[in-house]
Design an enzyme around this catalytic site. Structure first.
Site, PDB file in Angstrom:
ATOM      1  CB  CYS A   1      -0.902   0.040   1.232  1.00 34.04           C
ATOM      2  SG  CYS A   1      -1.972  -1.380   1.478  1.00 34.04           S
TER       3      CYS A   1
ATOM      4  CG  HIS B   1      -6.082  -0.609   2.285  1.00 30.11           C
ATOM      5  ND1 HIS B   1      -7.245  -0.470   1.548  1.00 30.11           N
ATOM      6  CD2 HIS B   1      -5.532  -1.793   1.886  1.00 30.11           C
ATOM      7  CE1 HIS B   1      -7.385  -1.508   0.743  1.00 30.11           C
ATOM      8  NE2 HIS B   1      -6.357  -2.328   0.937  1.00 30.11           N
TER       9      HIS B   1
ATOM     10  CG  HIS C   1      -9.069  -5.959   2.665  1.00 30.04           C
ATOM     11  ND1 HIS C   1      -8.326  -7.091   2.382  1.00 30.04           N
ATOM     12  CD2 HIS C   1      -8.405  -4.934   2.074  1.00 30.04           C
ATOM     13  CE1 HIS C   1      -7.266  -6.762   1.671  1.00 30.04           C
ATOM     14  NE2 HIS C   1      -7.290  -5.449   1.471  1.00 30.04           N
TER      15      HIS C   1
ATOM     16  CD  GLU D   1     -27.233  14.022  13.143  1.00 32.28           C
ATOM     17  OE1 GLU D   1     -26.618  14.769  13.920  1.00 32.28           O
ATOM     18  OE2 GLU D   1     -28.132  14.428  12.363  1.00 32.28           O
TER      19      GLU D   1
ATOM     20  CG  HIS E   1      -9.079  -4.127  -2.782  1.00 31.78           C
ATOM     21  ND1 HIS E   1      -7.937  -4.078  -3.571  1.00 31.78           N
ATOM     22  CD2 HIS E   1      -8.628  -4.090  -1.507  1.00 31.78           C
ATOM     23  CE1 HIS E   1      -6.865  -4.035  -2.797  1.00 31.78           C
ATOM     24  NE2 HIS E   1      -7.255  -4.037  -1.538  1.00 31.78           N
TER      25      HIS E   1
END
EC number: 4.2.1.109
Length: 240
Positions: free
Chosen positions: A99, A116, A118, A145, A201
């Site tokens: 990443c 990140h 999943h 809200e 993903h």
């Protein structure tokens, strides 16, 4: 700047301060694991502090990460090629996060933390949007809200109840790093966004600091779960 050739700079990840990035990243990953966001070694987190970037390793059970597992980059550093990235600490026998260039793209936009996950809810909304709007569609929701937990954009305050939140969606690739160009294009197309969904993903979420990135990630996941349930009940995501 200490060079990695002169030692592994372990002092960069040694601190009794719970707010130190090397301690925060393992704590965040344990929290995310409890939500089911980083199972099976997936997902990751990165924090920028001054001229250092701290990154969780790749291929490691995220709930078991320890401070000594954290990679440290000097910042700024090139995204490509990987060999040009200026690591000043590399844990032995661990691999840098795939990443990394996506995290760097967020830091280039002024982020202080990038996450990140999943998340299953994130994945599901990308599939629902594709079915309803086609591959070019983005996720949209209004009159909820929790939208108030998402910024309007840099220096623009927070979104309001009646605003329509829009999150771009990019297509997945076989290799994580290959998502970078699409992510950057989505950032350009949606300059006020703090998140990009990746179809089938997960999601990348960033914030000005750790607390903001975390709470925005939580708010978005709440909205994604709600959206899936609303769709099941035949309720529109955007109120006309």
């Amino acid at each position: 700047m200490s060079d990695i050739k002169d030692g592994n700079n372990d002092h960069l990840v040694q601190s009794d301060d719970p707010e130190h990035p090397a301690n925060l990243i393992p704590a965040l990953c344990r929290n995310f694991y409890s939500h089911g966001w980083v199972t099976g070694t997936g997902g990751g987190a990165s924090i920028k502090r001054d001229n250092h970037i701290f990154i969780a390793p790749s291929g490691v059970q995220k709930e078991l990460i320890q401070p000594h597992n954290i990679f440290v980059l000097s910042y700024p550093t090139p995204k490509y090629p990987p060999s040009a990235r200026q690591y000043i600490r590399k844990p032995l026998k661990l691999n840098p996060s795939a990443c990394t260039p996506l995290f760097l793209a967020a830091f280039e936009r002024g982020a202080g933390c990038c996450i990140h996950t999943h998340s299953q809810w994130a994945v599901l909304v990308t599939l629902l949007v594709e079915r309803e709007k086609g591959p070019e569609g983005c996720f949209e929701i209004s009159n909820i809200e929790q939208i108030k937990g998402i910024p309007r954009g840099k220096g623009k305050g927070m979104m309001g109840f009646y605003d329509t939140l829009k999150i771009p969606i990019i297509e997945n690739t076989a290799f994580e790093e290959d998502l970078t160009q699409s992510l950057e294009e989505a950032m350009e197309m949606y300059p006020d966004t703090y998140a990009v969904l990746v179809r089938r993903h997960g999601i990348y979420v960033w914030g000005d600091d750790v607390a903001k990135a975390k709470t925005q990630c939580e708010s978005l996941d709440y909205l994604f779960q709600l959206a899936v349930e609303m769709h099941r009940l035949g309720l529109p995501w955007v109120k006309s």
